[in-house]
Design a protein around this motif. Sequence first.
Motif, short mmCIF file in Angstrom:
data_model
loop_
_atom_site.label_atom_id
_atom_site.label_comp_id
_atom_site.label_asym_id
_atom_site.label_seq_id
_atom_site.Cartn_x
_atom_site.Cartn_y
_atom_site.Cartn_z
N MET A 165 0.85 -1.18 0.00
CA MET A 165 0.00 0.00 0.00
C MET A 165 0.90 1.24 0.00
SD MET A 165 -3.03 1.08 2.69
CE MET A 165 -3.87 -0.49 2.50
N PRO A 166 0.68 2.16 -0.92
CA PRO A 166 -0.45 2.30 -1.85
C PRO A 166 -0.31 1.56 -3.16
CG PRO A 166 0.93 4.24 -2.02
CD PRO A 166 1.54 3.37 -0.95
N ALA A 210 -7.61 2.05 2.51
CA ALA A 210 -6.65 2.85 3.27
C ALA A 210 -6.34 2.12 4.57
CB ALA A 210 -7.20 4.24 3.55
N LYS A 211 -5.15 2.36 5.09
CA LYS A 211 -4.74 1.75 6.36
C LYS A 211 -4.80 2.79 7.47
CE LYS A 211 -0.39 0.61 6.89
NZ LYS A 211 0.88 -0.15 6.74
N THR A 283 -8.65 -1.03 8.55
CA THR A 283 -8.73 -0.54 7.17
C THR A 283 -10.00 0.26 6.97
OG1 THR A 283 -9.83 -2.54 6.36
CG2 THR A 283 -7.42 -2.49 6.27
N GLY A 321 -4.68 4.71 0.70
CA GLY A 321 -4.39 3.60 -0.18
C GLY A 321 -4.93 3.82 -1.57
N ASP A 359 -4.45 -1.95 -6.89
CA ASP A 359 -3.76 -0.72 -7.28
C ASP A 359 -3.84 -0.41 -8.77
OD1 ASP A 359 -1.85 -2.41 -8.44
OD2 ASP A 359 -0.15 -1.55 -7.35
#
Length: 413
Positions: A165-166, A210-211, A283, A321, A359
């Motif tokens: 990530m990303p 996203a984290k 997340t 992310g 991604d």
Amino acid sequence: MNNAPTANKNNPIGTTPADAWSAAKGYAGVDEQLVESLTGWRRHIHRNPELSYKEFQTTDYIESELNKLGFEVRRFEFGSGLTCDIPAAADGSSETDVVALRADIDALPMEETTGYDFSSTNEGVCHSCGHDAHAAMLLGAATLLAKTPPPRPVRLIFQPAEETMPGGAVDCVQEGAVEGVDRIIALHCDPHRVVGDVGVHAGAITSSNAKLEVTLQASGGHTARPHETGDIVYALSTVATGVAQVVDRRIDPRSGTVLTWGSIMAGAGAPNVIPAKGTLAGTVRSASRDTWVELPEVIPPAIRAIAEPYGVEVDVNYVQGVPPVVNDDACAEIAGRAVTDVLGEQGVGEAVQSSGGEDFGWYTEEIPGVYLRLGVWNGESPETDLHHPAFAMDERALVIGAAVFDRFARLDR
């Protein structure tokens, strides 16, 4: 608006593996040598998996195979992954309308339990997401494009680090991977879809990811006197439940936004000790691109506001992310035609948006593209999920993926 071709509703899993195998083997340029090569490529990469940004031997191997076809490559400056430009046919072709075909090449930090005789030889690393197959199929497409040059320039992208990530696609875009490209396609193994069924969808096909990491600190103390310190455990619990309530009220519920905690840690086990530190990790996902942009401005301030009354120090690490992958209508229509040309109309299956991240969204932020779901289940054996140590695929799907890649590159808009 969804302009993708109508899926086969009477037989939603498409053709049988045997039918699909016969159809794909009849595709122009496919022969027994290519079928053998596809299996060999996949098994070599499967046997020698490498983690994100460490795919050096994998990149060397792919470069060597492309050189054998007469192609030159450009390796990414960060060391792993490469692009390969295939020129258009000399006669009656176009130097514009450049098409990119993308495959990811990294593996996961997992121990394999498939029992294959070509299982991973790298302890604690395995291809349990099908990226070995993706790379093999793109090599197969390169072989078909070498046999019969395409009517337009084609760029192959063998991308590293999809599992981070990303995502490695960010670096590839920054290094010009899609510069001058007009459209792009990728496909992903789907172990819940039978061989011969390729999911085609116009619009969002994956969600953002996203984290989120939260760290709370205080002086610590005795549980008899919580008022003399910040009660870390209580504050963590309040944050864990409270921020989800804020998201429910601040974010449009139609966006498909989900915040999920995967870890909460505090204390050493003593029941009468208030720890000095605790963490939350989770997340945040959304089906909406606009919401993906909005969430970093909503969640961190909400966490700080929820924790503030408890007298604790708050550190919020929100790692933005991948965006959702949004399939372009026109690209989805071309992909549907490509699948039909390879498998017949029955090969076009339905696909719905997943809450998983991918991604490939960084490419579709730049240019129109389409992301397909390729059936790799044989329809008989137990289904195994992606990222499972026993993930398995029917290798008859390899020739289908290679042919769909090739056909997409040849079709006009």
